[in-house]
Design a protein around this motif. Structure first.
Motif, PDB file in Angstrom:
ATOM      1  N   LYS A  15       0.448  -1.625   0.125  1.00 27.24           N
ATOM      2  CA  LYS A  15       0.432  -0.321  -0.181  1.00 27.24           C
ATOM      3  C   LYS A  15       0.881   1.216  -0.429  1.00 27.24           C
ATOM      4  CE  LYS A  15      -3.914   0.117   0.760  1.00 27.24           C
ATOM      5  NZ  LYS A  15      -5.286   0.603  -0.175  1.00 27.24           N
ATOM      6  N   TYR A  55      -8.819  -2.199   5.707  1.00 27.91           N
ATOM      7  CA  TYR A  55      -8.748  -2.538   4.244  1.00 27.91           C
ATOM      8  C   TYR A  55      -9.461  -3.740   3.839  1.00 27.91           C
ATOM      9  CZ  TYR A  55      -5.460   0.638   5.473  1.00 27.91           C
ATOM     10  OH  TYR A  55      -4.271   1.519   6.251  1.00 27.91           O
ATOM     11  N   GLU A  57      -9.853  -4.815   0.690  1.00 23.97           N
ATOM     12  CA  GLU A  57      -9.616  -5.490  -0.469  1.00 23.97           C
ATOM     13  C   GLU A  57      -8.242  -6.245   0.227  1.00 23.97           C
ATOM     14  OE1 GLU A  57      -6.740  -2.000   0.186  1.00 23.97           O
ATOM     15  OE2 GLU A  57      -8.754  -2.100   0.725  1.00 23.97           O
ATOM     16  N   ASN A  59      -7.535  -9.793   1.527  1.00 20.06           N
ATOM     17  CA  ASN A  59      -8.010 -10.898   1.647  1.00 20.06           C
ATOM     18  C   ASN A  59      -7.168 -11.546   2.981  1.00 20.06           C
ATOM     19  OD1 ASN A  59      -8.196 -13.651   1.827  1.00 20.06           O
ATOM     20  ND2 ASN A  59      -7.802 -14.430  -0.306  1.00 20.06           N
ATOM     21  N   ILE A  71      -4.659  -9.459  -2.490  1.00 18.60           N
ATOM     22  CA  ILE A  71      -5.819  -8.781  -3.097  1.00 18.60           C
ATOM     23  C   ILE A  71      -6.815  -9.454  -3.752  1.00 18.60           C
ATOM     24  CG2 ILE A  71      -6.046  -6.667  -3.664  1.00 18.60           C
ATOM     25  CD1 ILE A  71      -4.704  -6.231  -1.386  1.00 18.60           C
ATOM     26  N   ASP A  73     -10.672  -8.588  -4.916  1.00 14.80           N
ATOM     27  CA  ASP A  73     -11.347  -8.248  -6.342  1.00 14.80           C
ATOM     28  C   ASP A  73     -12.928  -7.042  -4.421  1.00 14.80           C
ATOM     29  OD1 ASP A  73     -13.255  -6.283  -7.773  1.00 14.80           O
ATOM     30  OD2 ASP A  73     -13.482  -8.197  -9.181  1.00 14.80           O
ATOM     31  N   ILE A  74     -12.947  -6.336  -4.106  1.00  7.79           N
ATOM     32  CA  ILE A  74     -13.875  -6.080  -3.791  1.00  7.79           C
ATOM     33  C   ILE A  74     -15.254  -6.441  -4.290  1.00  7.79           C
ATOM     34  CG2 ILE A  74     -12.655  -5.594  -1.444  1.00  7.79           C
ATOM     35  CD1 ILE A  74     -13.217  -2.434  -2.600  1.00  7.79           C
ATOM     36  N   GLN A  75     -14.797  -6.398  -5.776  1.00  5.18           N
ATOM     37  CA  GLN A  75     -16.335  -6.047  -5.635  1.00  5.18           C
ATOM     38  C   GLN A  75     -17.279  -7.013  -6.423  1.00  5.18           C
ATOM     39  OE1 GLN A  75     -18.166  -3.050  -7.053  1.00  5.18           O
ATOM     40  NE2 GLN A  75     -16.621  -2.075  -6.421  1.00  5.18           N
ATOM     41  N   THR A  82     -21.487   0.745  -5.200  1.00  3.06           N
ATOM     42  CA  THR A  82     -20.309   2.090  -4.565  1.00  3.06           C
ATOM     43  C   THR A  82     -20.983   2.822  -4.626  1.00  3.06           C
ATOM     44  OG1 THR A  82     -19.929   2.487  -6.397  1.00  3.06           O
ATOM     45  CG2 THR A  82     -18.263   0.699  -5.096  1.00  3.06           C
TER      46      THR A  82
END
Length: 130
Positions: A15, A55, A57, A59, A71, A73-75, A82
């Motif tokens: 990050k 966070y 995103e 995992n 990481i 995909d939070i979508q 959103t």
């Protein structure tokens, strides 16, 4: 073998954060992450929860076990839309609504486990008759 604190450090580098900025973002004292890293100490479950909440995103499976990708995909994980607009007020309102919604769902789930008034009456009658 890599420990959770080692994976946290990898995530911080990913990050491009300083440890101080990371500590501040998860509401722990300055130097917490650095101290845990130097001593290879365990990270408390409350801190892990704060990291995962802050966070999304990141995992959680990777954080705890090292398996899969760092990481996600939070979508695909979070199918909620959103927040529309880019004003801070709208973003905060959206986040507050999500938190309240989660809390209400938790409360509702807990209430489902409580006996109904009829079940309580029946149990009282049975206890009085025995």
């Amino acid at each position: 073998m890599m420990k959770i604190i080692d994976r946290i450090i990898l995530f911080i580098h990913h990050k491009n954060l300083s440890m101080r900025a990371f500590d501040s973002s998860i509401n722990v004292g300055n130097g917490y992450t650095s101290k845990q890293s130097k001593s290879k100490a365990s990270v408390g479950s409350d801190v892990l929860e704060r990291i995962i909440d802050t966070y999304p995103e990141l995992n959680p499976l990777w954080l705890i076990t090292g398996k899969r990708e760092m990481i996600i995909d939070i979508q695909t994980v979070d199918s909620e839309p959103t927040p529309l607009g880019n004003s801070i007020d709208k973003i905060l309102e959206y986040k507050i609504e999500r938190i309240v919604s989660r809390q209400l769902q938790t409360l509702s789930d807990k209430l489902d486990t409580f006996p109904s008034m009829e079940e309580i009456r029946k149990e009282i009658r049975e206890n009085l008759n025995s």
